[in-house]
Design a protein around this motif. Sequence first.
Motif, PDB file in Angstrom:
ATOM      1  N   LEU A 131       0.838  -1.198   0.000  1.00 14.81           N
ATOM      2  CA  LEU A 131       0.000   0.000   0.000  1.00 14.81           C
ATOM      3  C   LEU A 131       0.876   1.252   0.000  1.00 14.81           C
ATOM      4  N   LEU A 132       1.908   1.256   0.816  1.00 17.73           N
ATOM      5  CA  LEU A 132       2.829   2.394   0.856  1.00 17.73           C
ATOM      6  C   LEU A 132       3.479   2.609  -0.509  1.00 17.73           C
ATOM      7  N   ASP A 133       3.869   1.528  -1.170  1.00 18.51           N
ATOM      8  CA  ASP A 133       4.439   1.638  -2.510  1.00 18.51           C
ATOM      9  C   ASP A 133       3.448   2.260  -3.483  1.00 18.51           C
ATOM     10  N   ARG A 134       2.182   1.853  -3.380  1.00 17.13           N
ATOM     11  CA  ARG A 134       1.148   2.434  -4.261  1.00 17.13           C
ATOM     12  C   ARG A 134       1.005   3.929  -4.003  1.00 17.13           C
ATOM     13  N   LEU A 135       1.011   4.309  -2.742  1.00 20.19           N
ATOM     14  CA  LEU A 135       0.862   5.721  -2.404  1.00 20.19           C
ATOM     15  C   LEU A 135       2.061   6.531  -2.905  1.00 20.19           C
ATOM     16  N   ILE A 136       3.259   6.022  -2.667  1.00 19.19           N
ATOM     17  CA  ILE A 136       4.461   6.726  -3.115  1.00 19.19           C
ATOM     18  C   ILE A 136       4.491   6.811  -4.636  1.00 19.19           C
ATOM     19  N   SER A 137       4.025   5.777  -5.313  1.00 15.46           N
ATOM     20  CA  SER A 137       4.025   5.776  -6.780  1.00 15.46           C
ATOM     21  C   SER A 137       3.102   6.834  -7.366  1.00 15.46           C
ATOM     22  N   SER A 138       2.195   7.358  -6.570  1.00 14.48           N
ATOM     23  CA  SER A 138       1.299   8.405  -7.062  1.00 14.48           C
ATOM     24  C   SER A 138       1.950   9.793  -7.006  1.00 14.48           C
ATOM     25  N   LEU A 139       3.119   9.886  -6.376  1.00 12.46           N
ATOM     26  CA  LEU A 139       3.836  11.156  -6.281  1.00 12.46           C
ATOM     27  C   LEU A 139       4.583  11.462  -7.578  1.00 12.46           C
ATOM     28  N   LYS A 140       5.040  12.698  -7.697  1.00 10.87           N
ATOM     29  CA  LYS A 140       5.878  13.085  -8.832  1.00 10.87           C
ATOM     30  C   LYS A 140       7.210  12.343  -8.726  1.00 10.87           C
ATOM     31  N   PRO A 141       7.879  12.110  -9.858  1.00  6.80           N
ATOM     32  CA  PRO A 141       9.138  11.343  -9.841  1.00  6.80           C
ATOM     33  C   PRO A 141      10.176  11.847  -8.835  1.00  6.80           C
ATOM     34  N   ARG A 142      10.427  13.144  -8.784  1.00  5.00           N
ATOM     35  CA  ARG A 142      11.420  13.673  -7.847  1.00  5.00           C
ATOM     36  C   ARG A 142      10.995  13.384  -6.408  1.00  5.00           C
ATOM     37  N   GLU A 143       9.696  13.513  -6.131  1.00  3.48           N
ATOM     38  CA  GLU A 143       9.183  13.245  -4.787  1.00  3.48           C
ATOM     39  C   GLU A 143       9.354  11.774  -4.425  1.00  3.48           C
ATOM     40  N   GLN A 144       9.113  10.882  -5.387  1.00  5.72           N
ATOM     41  CA  GLN A 144       9.293   9.450  -5.142  1.00  5.72           C
ATOM     42  C   GLN A 144      10.737   9.143  -4.757  1.00  5.72           C
ATOM     43  N   ILE A 145      11.661   9.683  -5.537  1.00  2.00           N
ATOM     44  CA  ILE A 145      13.085   9.438  -5.282  1.00  2.00           C
ATOM     45  C   ILE A 145      13.464   9.954  -3.891  1.00  2.00           C
ATOM     46  N   VAL A 146      13.078  11.188  -3.577  1.00  2.00           N
ATOM     47  CA  VAL A 146      13.450  11.802  -2.294  1.00  2.00           C
ATOM     48  C   VAL A 146      12.845  11.043  -1.120  1.00  2.00           C
ATOM     49  N   ILE A 147      11.566  10.705  -1.198  1.00  2.00           N
ATOM     50  CA  ILE A 147      10.908   9.996  -0.093  1.00  2.00           C
ATOM     51  C   ILE A 147      11.533   8.618   0.109  1.00  2.00           C
ATOM     52  N   ARG A 148      11.788   7.918  -0.975  1.00  2.00           N
ATOM     53  CA  ARG A 148      12.383   6.585  -0.829  1.00  2.00           C
ATOM     54  C   ARG A 148      13.785   6.664  -0.230  1.00  2.00           C
ATOM     55  N   LEU A 149      14.574   7.638  -0.674  1.00  2.00           N
ATOM     56  CA  LEU A 149      15.936   7.760  -0.144  1.00  2.00           C
ATOM     57  C   LEU A 149      15.936   8.246   1.305  1.00  2.00           C
ATOM     58  N   LEU A 150      15.166   9.291   1.598  1.00  2.00           N
ATOM     59  CA  LEU A 150      15.166   9.868   2.952  1.00  2.00           C
ATOM     60  C   LEU A 150      14.436   8.985   3.964  1.00  2.00           C
TER      61      LEU A 150
END
Length: 193
Positions: A131-150
């Motif tokens: 579910l978290l992956d689905r939610l993160i995948s709805s973000l803009k690409p830069r946001e996805q990268i930053v959230i996953r890394l941070l």
Amino acid sequence: MEELPVIDENLLAQVLAGTESAWQDLVKQLSPQVFGIIRNQIRVTSDHDDIAQEAFTKIFLKLDQFAGKQPFRHWVSRLTINTCYDWLRKRKARPLVSYSDLGENEAEILEKTLAGDQLEQKESIDSMRALLDRLISSLKPREQIVIRLLDLEEKSVEDVGELTGWGASKIKVTAMRARKKLRDLLHKLEPDH
């Protein structure tokens, strides 16, 4: 996380000289690192091989630009992260997630999480990750990268800056906006809305 071995400078010199077997050795040594980054950033597993091929192509084409100011593996990480970012940008479509889209198990997990209940079973934790992956995948690409890394890989803002080439303020603002979007999306997913 397991420490990866240092890449031999002689191997790099052989690759630059055009030795095909050296390039194959380099790819073999870098594959766990490159695929690990791709798995952490891109959830569509059918895309992983294509992204890895693109990352290795960039590594090969830009190898002569490696100046040695940072460790080689760090340079490879940065190229791979940016390849993932480019891939996400090209994909453009980001799925919207609504409560009605959730499966029965995901809806149950969400309700328990919002109620503050503990997730105990491995299936529940795996469902929450999905579910978290689905939610993160709805973000803009830069946001996805930053959230996953941070937030998922627990890297510092400085580490993210080194891996992406983005400034600290850009990373912090992107993270703040992404977290707000995730909170808003979670709020919209509550069954009462």
